[in-house]
Design a protein around this motif. Structure first.
Motif, PDB file in Angstrom:
ATOM      1  N   SER A 348     -59.207 -50.162 -83.225  1.00  0.00           N
ATOM      2  CA  SER A 348     -58.912 -48.743 -83.370  1.00  0.00           C
ATOM      3  C   SER A 348     -58.010 -48.561 -84.577  1.00  0.00           C
ATOM      4  O   SER A 348     -56.930 -49.160 -84.655  1.00  0.00           O
ATOM      5  CB  SER A 348     -58.226 -48.213 -82.108  1.00  0.00           C
ATOM      6  OG  SER A 348     -57.891 -46.856 -82.261  1.00  0.00           O
ATOM      7  N   PHE A 349     -58.460 -47.759 -85.536  1.00  0.00           N
ATOM      8  CA  PHE A 349     -57.693 -47.552 -86.760  1.00  0.00           C
ATOM      9  C   PHE A 349     -56.383 -46.844 -86.438  1.00  0.00           C
ATOM     10  O   PHE A 349     -56.359 -45.795 -85.800  1.00  0.00           O
ATOM     11  CB  PHE A 349     -58.508 -46.740 -87.762  1.00  0.00           C
ATOM     12  CG  PHE A 349     -57.770 -46.451 -89.040  1.00  0.00           C
ATOM     13  CD1 PHE A 349     -57.163 -47.472 -89.757  1.00  0.00           C
ATOM     14  CD2 PHE A 349     -57.674 -45.160 -89.515  1.00  0.00           C
ATOM     15  CE1 PHE A 349     -56.481 -47.213 -90.927  1.00  0.00           C
ATOM     16  CE2 PHE A 349     -56.991 -44.886 -90.693  1.00  0.00           C
ATOM     17  CZ  PHE A 349     -56.394 -45.918 -91.392  1.00  0.00           C
ATOM     18  N   THR A 350     -55.283 -47.416 -86.901  1.00  0.00           N
ATOM     19  CA  THR A 350     -53.954 -46.887 -86.574  1.00  0.00           C
ATOM     20  C   THR A 350     -53.562 -45.702 -87.444  1.00  0.00           C
ATOM     21  O   THR A 350     -52.581 -45.025 -87.156  1.00  0.00           O
ATOM     22  CB  THR A 350     -52.896 -47.989 -86.738  1.00  0.00           C
ATOM     23  OG1 THR A 350     -52.891 -48.441 -88.108  1.00  0.00           O
ATOM     24  CG2 THR A 350     -53.187 -49.162 -85.822  1.00  0.00           C
ATOM     25  N   GLU A 399     -67.141 -40.408 -80.892  1.00  0.00           N
ATOM     26  CA  GLU A 399     -66.686 -39.027 -80.978  1.00  0.00           C
ATOM     27  C   GLU A 399     -65.376 -38.918 -81.757  1.00  0.00           C
ATOM     28  O   GLU A 399     -65.166 -37.992 -82.525  1.00  0.00           O
ATOM     29  CB  GLU A 399     -66.501 -38.449 -79.575  1.00  0.00           C
ATOM     30  CG  GLU A 399     -67.812 -38.243 -78.817  1.00  0.00           C
ATOM     31  CD  GLU A 399     -67.584 -37.583 -77.473  1.00  0.00           C
ATOM     32  OE1 GLU A 399     -66.424 -37.230 -77.185  1.00  0.00           O
ATOM     33  OE2 GLU A 399     -68.559 -37.402 -76.728  1.00  0.00           O
ATOM     34  N   THR A 400     -64.491 -39.874 -81.539  1.00  0.00           N
ATOM     35  CA  THR A 400     -63.196 -39.830 -82.230  1.00  0.00           C
ATOM     36  C   THR A 400     -63.293 -40.345 -83.655  1.00  0.00           C
ATOM     37  O   THR A 400     -62.522 -39.952 -84.530  1.00  0.00           O
ATOM     38  CB  THR A 400     -62.160 -40.673 -81.458  1.00  0.00           C
ATOM     39  OG1 THR A 400     -62.634 -42.018 -81.356  1.00  0.00           O
ATOM     40  CG2 THR A 400     -61.931 -40.106 -80.070  1.00  0.00           C
TER      41      THR A 400
END
Length: 548
Positions: A348-350, A399-400
Motif C-alpha cells: 500500500s503506497f504510503t 477502488e482506492t
C-alpha cells in the motif's frame, strides 16, 4: 568516511583493538569471535545520536532502533562494571579551513569513555579525547562533571552547528579541559603570527583599552544617578564585567609589550586554553560555556580588523569541529540489518517518497514505486549479476488506487514468466535492499552483515563487482561488510589483480577470540591481489581438508 575504529572493554573486545577501514572493508572470523561487535559500536553511536532523549550519553536499546545491546553491564567486557568502555573513531575532517591543523592529512580521531560503577547508577560519560589521526598522539582531553547548564549559558561554535547537531532545549553537561598538548606544532603558527604583527596587536589593544575605560566611566556615572534598586544591580554587574575585561586587556598589553619567546608564549596560551569549559549533549561537545575567563584568542582578539583565526589554536573550536566531523560521518552511515523485511504480495503506497531502502529494507517497495529510473538501473545490475530476474513495479487496479506490486520477470525462460516476489527464493528479497541502496547512494557509508545469506556461490562472487561499483569516484561510497564468503574476497582479489581497484581500497579484517578477548588483524593485499599477511589458521582451510 571512517578510517579506523578502536575498541576497549566493549563486548567481545577487552584489550584495546584497532580496526582500520578502507573504501571496502570485509570483516571475517569464526562465529561469536566478535565480528558483529565492530559494526555494533558504530551503530551504538549513531543510535544514541539520533535518539530524542538528549540527556543520556548512551542508548544501548531504542524502540525501532538500529541495534539492541541490552544493558550497560551486558556491553562491558566480562560484565565487569569496574571498567570503563571506550570507543575511538577516526574520521575525515573536511573543515580544515576553519582552523589550522599542523599536518597535511585531514584525519582526526575522537574517543569517548563511558562508565557505570554500579547497577544503581546511570551510565555516565567519563572522558572525551581528541587525537591526531596519523600518530594517535593526544591533543586534548575533557572530563565531564555532574554539573548541567542551561542552553542560554553557552555559546555555539559556528552558527551552523545548532541545526547540524540537532540540539534541543535540554540542559547540557559541563566538561572541563583536563589535559592539553604543549607540542610546539600546535602553538608555533600562532606565536610566529603574533611576533610578526605585534605592533598592530598592541595598537588594537590600546584602542580596546580606551574604549573599555570610557564604557566603565559611563557605567559608574550611571550608577550614581540611578536610584532604582533593580536597575542599579544590572549596572553594577555590567561594571564588574567591564573591569574584568579591562584587567584582561591590560595583562595582554603588558605581555605583548615584552620580549616573549615560544616557551613563554606556549605557557601563557596553554594556561588560557586549559580554562575551557564545553557543553556536551549526549556524548558530543556542542558549545562553549559562558562565565569562565576566555583566552585573548577566543575573546579579545575577535576585535582585530585583520584575519587571525586561521593561525589560532582554539581548543574549543578544535574539539567541537572534530565532534561535528564525527556527527556528519554518523549521519552518512546507513546500516542494513542482517535480516531484511520479507517480501509481500501487495503493498500500500504510503504517499511519501523515501530517501533510502530503510534499515530493514522495509522502504524498498515505496522507493522503487516512486523512482522508475532506479528500477531501470537495478535491472541493469540484476542482469550483470546474472540473477535471471528483472524487476517490475506496477499498480494494482482497485477502488482506492493505492495498491501496487513488486514482481519479478524470469528472463531465463524462452517466454518470460512474471512471478510475485514472495514466490521466488528468499535470497532475492534479502539481497535486493543491498543492491538498490548501493546503486542509489552517493558519499554514504553502507554496512551490512552477511549479504551472502541464501545466495549461491557465483552470486556471492559477483557481489564483489557491485562493491567495486559502489566506491567509484562517481559514487564515493564506503562499504563495510561482515561476511563468511570466500567467493566475495576471491572476486575482490581478482579485481585488484586486474587493476580495477587498488590494494589499499580493500581492508580485510580477521577477528579471532582468545583468553583475553577478541583481537582484530588486518590482512593486506599486494598489487597482484595476493595476501601479504598469512591468514590466521589457514585461509578457508576447510575446503582443503574436505578434498583430502
Amino acid at each position: 568516511m571512517f578510517h579506523a575504529l578502536e575498541l576497549e572493554n566493549f563486548k567481545a573486545f577487552g584489550k584495546r583493538a584497532r580496526v582500520p577501514f578502507a573504501p571496502i572493508t570485509l570483516i571475517f572470523g569464526e562465529n561469536s569471535a566478535g565480528k558483529s561487535t565492530i559494526l555494533q559500536a558504530l551503530y551504538l553511536l549513531k543510535q544514541t545520536h539520533e535518539s530524542r532523549d538528549t540527556g543520556a550519553p548512551l542508548h544501548p536499546r531504542a524502540e525501532n532502533g538500529i541495534v539492541d545491546l541490552g544493558s550497560f553491564q551486558e556491553m562491558i567486557f566480562d560484565h565487569n562494571l569496574g571498567q570503563s568502555l571506550s570507543v575511538r573513531v577516526e574520521t575525515t575532517m573536511d573543515i580544515r579551513e576553519m582552523f589550522r591543523l599542523p599536518y597535511e592529512e585531514n584525519k582526526i580521531a575522537i574517543e569517548f569513555s563511558f562508565e557505570m560503577r554500579s547497577l544503581k547508577k546511570e551510565i555516565r560519560l567519563d572522558q572525551i579525547g581528541v587525537y591526531h589521526g596519523k600518530s594517535s598522539k593526544c591533543i586534548a582531553r575533557f572530563k565531564p562533571s555532574n554539573k548541567t547548564v542551561e542552553p542560554r549559558e553557552f555559546r555555539m561554535m559556528m552558527g551552523s552547528f545548532h541545526d547540524s547537531f540537532g540540539l534541543s532545549p535540554s540542559k547540557l553537561v559541563e566538561a572541563r579541559c583536563s589535559w592539553l598538548t604543549k607540542a610546539t606544532e600546535y602553538w608555533k603558527p600562532e606565536f610566529e603570527w603574533c611576533k610578526e604583527n605585534r605592533k598592530e596587536i598592541l595598537r588594537e589593544l590600546e584602542e580596546r583599552k580606551l574604549h573599555l575605560e570610557r564604557s566603565l566611566k559611563h557605567q559608574i556615572d550611571q550608577e550614581r544617578v540611578d536610584n532604582e534598586p533593580k536597575r542599579s544591580k544590572e549596572v553594577l554587574r555590567e561594571a564588574d564585567k567591564l573591569r574584568r575585561d579591562l584587567d584582561s586587556v591590560n595583562v595582554d598589553f603588558e605581555f605583548f609589550s615584552s620580549d616573549f619567546d615560544l616557551k613563554v608564549y606556549i605557557s601563557k596560551r596553554h594556561g588560557e586554553e586549559k580554562n575551557t569549559l564545553l557543553g556536551v549533549q549526549r556524548f558530543l561537545p556542542v558549545g562553549v560555556i559562558r562565565g569562565e575567563s576566555e583566552s585573548w584568542v577566543t575573546g579579545h582578539m575577535s576585535f582585530l580588523p585583520f584575519r587571525f583565526d586561521a593561525m589560532a589554536f582554539d581548543v574549543a573550536e578544535f574539539v567541537i569541529s572534530t565532534a561535528y566531523a564525527l556527527e556528519r560521518t554518523l549521519r552518512t552511515l546507513f546500516p542494513i540489518r542482517p535480516f531484511r523485511s520479507p517480501a509481500e504480495r501487495y503493498y500500500s503506497f504510503t504517499g511519501t517518497s523515501p530517501q533510502d531502502v530503510g534499515y530493514r529494507g522495509d522502504l524498498l517497495p515505496d522507493l522503487l514505486f516512486r523512482r522508475p529510473e532506479l528500477v531501470d538501473e537495478t535491472n541493469e545490475w540484476l542482469k550483470r549479476l546474472d540473477i535471471g530476474y528483472e524487476l517490475e513495479v506496477k499498480p494494482v487496479e482497485t477502488e482506492t488506487g493505492d495498491l501496487y506490486q513488486v514482481r519479478l520477470i524470469d528472463t531465463r525462460r524462452k517466454k518470460p514468466v512474471n512471478v510475485a516476489l514472495p514466490d521466488v527464493g528468499f535470497g532475492i528479497s534479502q539481497l535486493l535492499p543491498f543492491v538498490v541502496q548501493s546503486l542509489d547512494s552517493k558519499e554514504r557509508i553502507i554496512s551490512i552483515e552477511q549479504p551472502e545469506v541464501h545466495v549461491h556461490p557465483k552470486l556471492q562472487a559477483d557481489l564483489g563487482d557491485l562493491l567495486a561499483e559502489a566506491i567509484k569516484e562517481s559514487r564515493r561510497n564506503q562499504v563495510i561488510v561482515e561476511t563468511h564468503s570466500e567467493h566475495l574476497i576471491l572476486r575482490l582479489q581478482r579485481l585488484v589483480r586486474k587493476k580495477q581497484i587498488k590494494p589499499e581500497d580493500v581492508s580485510v579484517i580477521y577477528v579471532s577470540r582468545g583468553p583475553e578477548g577478541a583481537k582484530a588483524e588486518r590482512l593486506r593485499l599486494d598489487e597482484n591481489g595476493d595476501f601479504i599477511d598469512e591468514w590466521p589458521k589457514g585461509f578457508f582451510l576447510e575446503r582443503l581438508r574436505e578434498l583430502r
